[in-house]
Design a protein around this motif. Sequence first.
Motif, PDB file in Angstrom:
ATOM      1  N   ALA A  10       0.797  -1.223   0.000  1.00  0.00           N
ATOM      2  CA  ALA A  10       0.000   0.000   0.000  1.00  0.00           C
ATOM      3  C   ALA A  10       0.833   1.279   0.000  1.00  0.00           C
ATOM      4  CB  ALA A  10      -0.948   0.008   1.201  1.00  0.00           C
ATOM      5  N   VAL A  11       2.032   1.217   0.540  1.00  0.00           N
ATOM      6  CA  VAL A  11       2.854   2.432   0.611  1.00  0.00           C
ATOM      7  C   VAL A  11       4.246   2.173   0.050  1.00  0.00           C
ATOM      8  CG1 VAL A  11       1.632   3.403   2.594  1.00  0.00           C
ATOM      9  CG2 VAL A  11       3.607   1.950   2.971  1.00  0.00           C
ATOM     10  N   LYS A  12       4.854   3.253  -0.415  1.00  0.00           N
ATOM     11  CA  LYS A  12       6.227   3.187  -0.909  1.00  0.00           C
ATOM     12  C   LYS A  12       6.986   4.389  -0.360  1.00  0.00           C
ATOM     13  CE  LYS A  12       5.189   5.787  -5.093  1.00  0.00           C
ATOM     14  NZ  LYS A  12       5.158   5.821  -6.527  1.00  0.00           N
TER      15      LYS A  12
ATOM     16  N   GLY B 244      12.180  10.211   0.981  1.00  0.00           N
ATOM     17  CA  GLY B 244      12.267  10.148   2.431  1.00  0.00           C
ATOM     18  C   GLY B 244      10.942  10.029   3.154  1.00  0.00           C
ATOM     19  N   PHE B 245       9.818  10.000   2.429  1.00  0.00           N
ATOM     20  CA  PHE B 245       8.498   9.895   3.035  1.00  0.00           C
ATOM     21  C   PHE B 245       7.782   8.671   2.483  1.00  0.00           C
ATOM     22  CE2 PHE B 245       9.505  14.401   3.125  1.00  0.00           C
ATOM     23  CZ  PHE B 245       9.214  14.728   4.437  1.00  0.00           C
ATOM     24  N   TYR B 246       6.857   8.126   3.282  1.00  0.00           N
ATOM     25  CA  TYR B 246       6.024   7.036   2.803  1.00  0.00           C
ATOM     26  C   TYR B 246       4.755   7.619   2.202  1.00  0.00           C
ATOM     27  CZ  TYR B 246       9.114   3.646   4.823  1.00  0.00           C
ATOM     28  OH  TYR B 246      10.209   2.871   5.091  1.00  0.00           O
ATOM     29  N   VAL B 247       4.473   7.215   0.966  1.00  0.00           N
ATOM     30  CA  VAL B 247       3.304   7.710   0.232  1.00  0.00           C
ATOM     31  C   VAL B 247       2.541   6.520  -0.338  1.00  0.00           C
ATOM     32  CG1 VAL B 247       4.390   9.937  -0.343  1.00  0.00           C
ATOM     33  CG2 VAL B 247       4.630   7.998  -1.910  1.00  0.00           C
ATOM     34  N   ILE B 248       1.325   6.774  -0.780  1.00  0.00           N
ATOM     35  CA  ILE B 248       0.509   5.705  -1.380  1.00  0.00           C
ATOM     36  C   ILE B 248       1.192   5.179  -2.637  1.00  0.00           C
ATOM     37  CG2 ILE B 248      -1.689   5.239  -2.542  1.00  0.00           C
ATOM     38  CD1 ILE B 248      -2.956   7.302  -0.675  1.00  0.00           C
ATOM     39  N   SER B 249       1.260   3.872  -2.741  1.00  0.00           N
ATOM     40  CA  SER B 249       1.886   3.258  -3.917  1.00  0.00           C
ATOM     41  C   SER B 249       0.921   3.247  -5.095  1.00  0.00           C
ATOM     42  CB  SER B 249       2.306   1.819  -3.598  1.00  0.00           C
ATOM     43  OG  SER B 249       1.155   0.999  -3.494  1.00  0.00           O
ATOM     44  N   ASP B 250       1.477   3.115  -6.292  1.00  0.00           N
ATOM     45  CA  ASP B 250       0.648   3.006  -7.501  1.00  0.00           C
ATOM     46  C   ASP B 250      -0.204   1.740  -7.449  1.00  0.00           C
ATOM     47  OD1 ASP B 250       1.722   5.354  -8.465  1.00  0.00           O
ATOM     48  OD2 ASP B 250       3.167   4.349  -9.797  1.00  0.00           O
TER      49      ASP B 250
ATOM     50  N   GLU C  37      -8.471  -2.167  -7.653  1.00  0.00           N
ATOM     51  CA  GLU C  37      -9.934  -2.198  -7.697  1.00  0.00           C
ATOM     52  C   GLU C  37     -10.465  -1.767  -6.330  1.00  0.00           C
ATOM     53  OE1 GLU C  37     -13.889  -3.482  -7.465  1.00  0.00           O
ATOM     54  OE2 GLU C  37     -12.341  -4.545  -6.347  1.00  0.00           O
ATOM     55  N   THR C  38     -11.581  -1.074  -6.317  1.00  0.00           N
ATOM     56  CA  THR C  38     -12.115  -0.439  -5.111  1.00  0.00           C
ATOM     57  C   THR C  38     -12.298  -1.399  -3.941  1.00  0.00           C
ATOM     58  OG1 THR C  38     -13.203   1.229  -6.457  1.00  0.00           O
ATOM     59  CG2 THR C  38     -13.993   0.984  -4.220  1.00  0.00           C
ATOM     60  N   SER C  39     -12.821  -2.582  -4.178  1.00  0.00           N
ATOM     61  CA  SER C  39     -13.060  -3.492  -3.052  1.00  0.00           C
ATOM     62  C   SER C  39     -11.744  -3.909  -2.395  1.00  0.00           C
ATOM     63  CB  SER C  39     -13.866  -4.710  -3.484  1.00  0.00           C
ATOM     64  OG  SER C  39     -13.165  -5.458  -4.447  1.00  0.00           O
ATOM     65  N   TYR C  40     -10.673  -4.080  -3.172  1.00  0.00           N
ATOM     66  CA  TYR C  40      -9.366  -4.389  -2.590  1.00  0.00           C
ATOM     67  C   TYR C  40      -8.856  -3.220  -1.766  1.00  0.00           C
ATOM     68  CZ  TYR C  40      -8.968  -8.572  -5.447  1.00  0.00           C
ATOM     69  OH  TYR C  40      -9.169  -9.794  -6.006  1.00  0.00           O
ATOM     70  N   LYS C  41      -9.040  -1.996  -2.276  1.00  0.00           N
ATOM     71  CA  LYS C  41      -8.609  -0.817  -1.529  1.00  0.00           C
ATOM     72  C   LYS C  41      -9.366  -0.701  -0.213  1.00  0.00           C
ATOM     73  CE  LYS C  41      -8.115   2.983  -4.080  1.00  0.00           C
ATOM     74  NZ  LYS C  41      -8.106   3.930  -5.200  1.00  0.00           N
ATOM     75  N   ASN C  42     -10.654  -1.031  -0.230  1.00  0.00           N
ATOM     76  CA  ASN C  42     -11.442  -0.985   1.008  1.00  0.00           C
ATOM     77  C   ASN C  42     -10.894  -1.958   2.049  1.00  0.00           C
ATOM     78  OD1 ASN C  42     -13.154   0.946  -0.060  1.00  0.00           O
ATOM     79  ND2 ASN C  42     -14.690  -0.529  -0.695  1.00  0.00           N
ATOM     80  N   VAL C  43     -10.574  -3.159   1.617  1.00  0.00           N
ATOM     81  CA  VAL C  43     -10.046  -4.175   2.529  1.00  0.00           C
ATOM     82  C   VAL C  43      -8.693  -3.734   3.085  1.00  0.00           C
ATOM     83  CG1 VAL C  43      -9.126  -6.529   2.635  1.00  0.00           C
ATOM     84  CG2 VAL C  43     -11.302  -6.083   1.494  1.00  0.00           C
TER      85      VAL C  43
END
Length: 115
Positions: free
Chosen positions: A64-66, A70-76, A82-88
């Motif tokens: 989920a993060v990369k 020097g900061f952790y951000v949302i990964s591609d 897909e939305t349901s995976y992101k929700n989980v």
Amino acid sequence: MESVNYEYFDSENDYSKNPNATKHRSFNVSRGDFSKYAILNGFYGKKLISRDARKFYSSMCRMAVKKEKGFYVISDEYEFAETSYKNVISFAMGMLATRIIANEIYNINLLCYFK
């Protein structure tokens, strides 16, 4: 071992006043502890979990993060999932944050969940 600087607000009220404020608390959590806490969240009940399950639970936050500049951000991979995976994954990350704060700040080792 690399650690992550974990930042949080003391209350919803502190956050809602200014979510970009620099007044918050922080502490370092090792990448190993992130994995440990994720596995503990996935381990439900008294049955031992398999190596594949441990790898699955510990891989969620790595997916989920990369680290960028020097900061952790949302990964591609997370952003374009897909939305349901992101929700989980979002739910799992929230549970992970709860366990980290409970254990690291309040020294609470056992969390109870209601069905």
